[in-house]
Design an enzyme around this catalytic site. Structure first.
Site, PDB file in Angstrom:
ATOM      1  N   ASP A 119      -4.002 -54.283  11.704  1.00 32.09           N
ATOM      2  CA  ASP A 119      -5.399 -54.600  11.947  1.00 32.09           C
ATOM      3  C   ASP A 119      -6.072 -54.886  10.618  1.00 32.09           C
ATOM      4  OD1 ASP A 119      -7.776 -54.983  13.237  1.00 32.09           O
ATOM      5  OD2 ASP A 119      -8.172 -52.881  13.643  1.00 32.09           O
ATOM      6  N   ILE A 144     -13.302 -54.451   7.299  1.00 26.94           N
ATOM      7  CA  ILE A 144     -13.991 -54.406   6.012  1.00 26.94           C
ATOM      8  C   ILE A 144     -14.536 -53.002   5.796  1.00 26.94           C
ATOM      9  CG2 ILE A 144     -15.912 -55.333   4.652  1.00 26.94           C
ATOM     10  CD1 ILE A 144     -15.664 -57.919   6.221  1.00 26.94           C
ATOM     11  N   HIS A 145     -14.294 -52.436   4.632  1.00 30.73           N
ATOM     12  CA  HIS A 145     -14.766 -51.094   4.302  1.00 30.73           C
ATOM     13  C   HIS A 145     -15.449 -51.102   2.935  1.00 30.73           C
ATOM     14  CE1 HIS A 145     -12.764 -48.900   7.596  1.00 30.73           C
ATOM     15  NE2 HIS A 145     -11.831 -49.822   7.483  1.00 30.73           N
ATOM     16  N   ARG A 146     -16.196 -50.046   2.691  1.00 33.85           N
ATOM     17  CA  ARG A 146     -16.869 -49.862   1.413  1.00 33.85           C
ATOM     18  C   ARG A 146     -15.851 -49.374   0.389  1.00 33.85           C
ATOM     19  NH1 ARG A 146     -21.544 -45.984   2.448  1.00 33.85           N
ATOM     20  NH2 ARG A 146     -20.602 -44.346   1.207  1.00 33.85           N
ATOM     21  N   GLU A 167      -7.557 -58.337  14.583  1.00 33.56           N
ATOM     22  CA  GLU A 167      -8.654 -59.300  14.569  1.00 33.56           C
ATOM     23  C   GLU A 167      -8.315 -60.584  13.813  1.00 33.56           C
ATOM     24  OE1 GLU A 167      -9.213 -56.053  14.252  1.00 33.56           O
ATOM     25  OE2 GLU A 167     -10.828 -55.518  15.631  1.00 33.56           O
ATOM     26  N   GLU A 203     -27.039 -50.466   1.900  1.00 32.71           N
ATOM     27  CA  GLU A 203     -26.372 -50.751   3.165  1.00 32.71           C
ATOM     28  C   GLU A 203     -27.262 -51.643   4.030  1.00 32.71           C
ATOM     29  OE1 GLU A 203     -23.421 -50.139   4.014  1.00 32.71           O
ATOM     30  OE2 GLU A 203     -22.661 -48.353   3.004  1.00 32.71           O
TER      31      GLU A 203
END
Length: 488
Positions: free
Chosen positions: A164, A167-169, A232, A288
């Site tokens: 998979d 998107i992460h920080r 995705e 954010e």
């Protein structure tokens, strides 16, 4: 369908051919807060503190401390640009996204050398240093450190073998260390890391930076539209009309996006948690999407980096956390999720969906609903309930009729002012889990909130009762083509 936008460079070339959609500067810019500060005025938009605006994407060709590096920002910070890049009408993006989920095109393994591995830096090299290799900016002077905001994180579940992308920080913490923030229960790779930790294993991971728009937007789908185990990248393949090409990483057992500008290879380390601002001690993470700078987490996971590979003369891609770019990446998949669920339940009623900029693409949706018969009265509220279930982070839903432009918030507020009564048309659902980054979702703000991240979800029904439609007919103007009188 446009089959040509299959990497970042093609995307930038396309934008460069469109009037007013891309600008470049050779003036030196400091990646530490200055770069984002400039783009705030050029084209950030979204929930960024005013003054800001929607404007062109931008390339910085002279980045302080990174000779030869380029940084691109704002590629998706306009719905009009997203539509051009995905070869679609801007109003139909959500529907096109949903069709791509329904007709996925899985990724394939590329043949031959991967463009993203033209240049290789291994962590065992004596001069290896993420701070120097990756020109990652900070958005503000308060940031915990340099952030990779558009890193496509790709990993594989230890049990199922299914992969998979999300998107992460990601914050650079040391010469070969990144912190990664997992929102509990919200992202698929977080579940993979938790399972690997239970097994006492490291989780191999690749982080691809600088890819084509279909991948960036497709990666933002979430459950239930794309449940755990749904890759995705298959959505991106459907959007662009050909499969995404992957390559094998050089130092870990994982794959990466073959035509990315940068790939960071590494492993998520089990049993280790990182203080996000351990270097800056600012107390903050980064801005954010709600428009506030989030607090630094003490529970970030650690990625031990094993290599950085790049294309020749790579282009770093970044975004401002609360910008219109986030609205595009989060909001359009949300629109697709809502459209798919409601249209299945009541075909022909939902005309369109817009996840407005003011909600950062997550907190707010406008549903354009058409009542076809007396029995449809009340179904508009059922549609809102379905939307809440399709996307748990939604907080507010506005319902409007088919004669209201759901993409024009002035028109939506007109409907609220002329078709809405507060004592009859507000439906509240208190005590529902929502999103922890909304500072008002806290017990300090309401006795109905038992824990941080819980909210009162609210429906604003601005539709006309079916039996009253004759009283609410908008002024009817002659429909003419103004081109005869006014040239564009």
């Amino acid at each position: 369908m446009n089959n040509k936008v299959t990497d970042l460079r093609i995307a930038l070339a396309l934008l460069g051919s469109l009037p007013g959609q891309l600008i470049e500067t050779d003036v030196e810019v400091d990646p530490m807060a200055e770069l984002a500060g400039v783009y705030r005025h050029v084209g950030a938009g979204g929930t960024v503190m005013r003054p800001t605006k929607e404007g062109p994407a931008m390339i910085f060709n002279n980045v302080k401390g990174h000779p030869g590096a380029k940084v691109a920002i704002g590629l998706l910070a306009s719905r009009k640009r997203v539509a051009a890049l995905l070869d679609c009408d801007a109003r139909e993006l959500g529907k096109k996204m949903y069709q791509s989920v329904a007709n996925p095109v899985p990724p394939v393994l590329a043949e031959g050398p991967a463009p993203c591995q033209e240049v290789v830096h291994r962590a065992t090299d004596p001069d290896f240093d993420l701070f120097k290799l990756v020109p990652a900016p900070t958005n503000t002077p308060d940031d915990a450190g340099p952030y990779i905001t558009l890193g496509m994180c790709y990993a594989t579940h230890p049990d199922t073998g299914r992969s998979d992308v999300t998107i992460h920080r990601l914050c650079i913490q040391g010469r070969d260390e990144l912190s990664i923030f997992f929102t509990p229960g919200a992202r698929h790779i977080g579940a993979m890391a938790e399972r690997a930790e239970q097994l006492g294993q490291r989780l191999p991971i690749s982080i691809s930076i600088g890819v084509d728009p279909a991948i960036e937007i497709g990666s933002c789908f979430e459950a239930p539209t794309t449940p755990l185990g749904y890759d995705e990248l298959a959505v991106a393949g459907a959007l662009r009309g050909e499969p995404v090409q992957l390559c094998k990483c050089l130092t870990v057992n994982e794959k990466a996006i073959a035509n990315a500008e940068y790939v960071i290879e590494g492993e998520v380390v089990p049993g280790v948690r990182v203080q996000e601002d351990q270097n800056s001690h600012s107390g903050f993470a980064m801005p954010e999407f709600p428009g506030y700078t989030g607090p630094a987490s003490k529970d970030c996971w650690l990625i031990k980096v094993t290599a950085v590979t790049t294309r020749k003369d790579p282009i770093m891609q970044t975004c401002i956390g609360p910008s219109e770019e986030h609205v595009s990446m989060a909001g359009i998949p949300t629109e697709a999720s809502i459209w798919g669920m409601v249209d299945k339940a009541m075909p022909g009623r939902l005309q369109n969906v817009y996840c407005a900029s003011a909600g950062g693409g997550k907190y707010m949706a406008v549903l354009q609903f058409k009542k076809l018969s007396p029995s449809d009265e009340g179904r508009q509220r059922q549609a809102a309930l379905l939307a809440f279930s399709a996307f748990s982070e939604l907080k507010h839903i506005f319902l409007v009729d088919e004669d209201v432009d759901c993409f024009d918030m002035n028109d939506v507020l007109w409907a609220m002012n002329t078709r809405f009564q507060g004592d009859a048309d507000i439906i509240t659902i208190p005590g529902v889990r929502c999103h922890p980054l909304d500072p008002s979702n806290d017990p300090a703000c309401s006795p109905s909130i038992r824990d941080h991240g819980i909210a009162c979800k609210t429906i604003f029904d601005c539709t006309v009762p079916y039996d009253q439609k004759a009283r609410f007919v908008r002024a009817r103007f002659m429909d003419v083509d103004p081109a005869h009188w006014v040239k564009e």
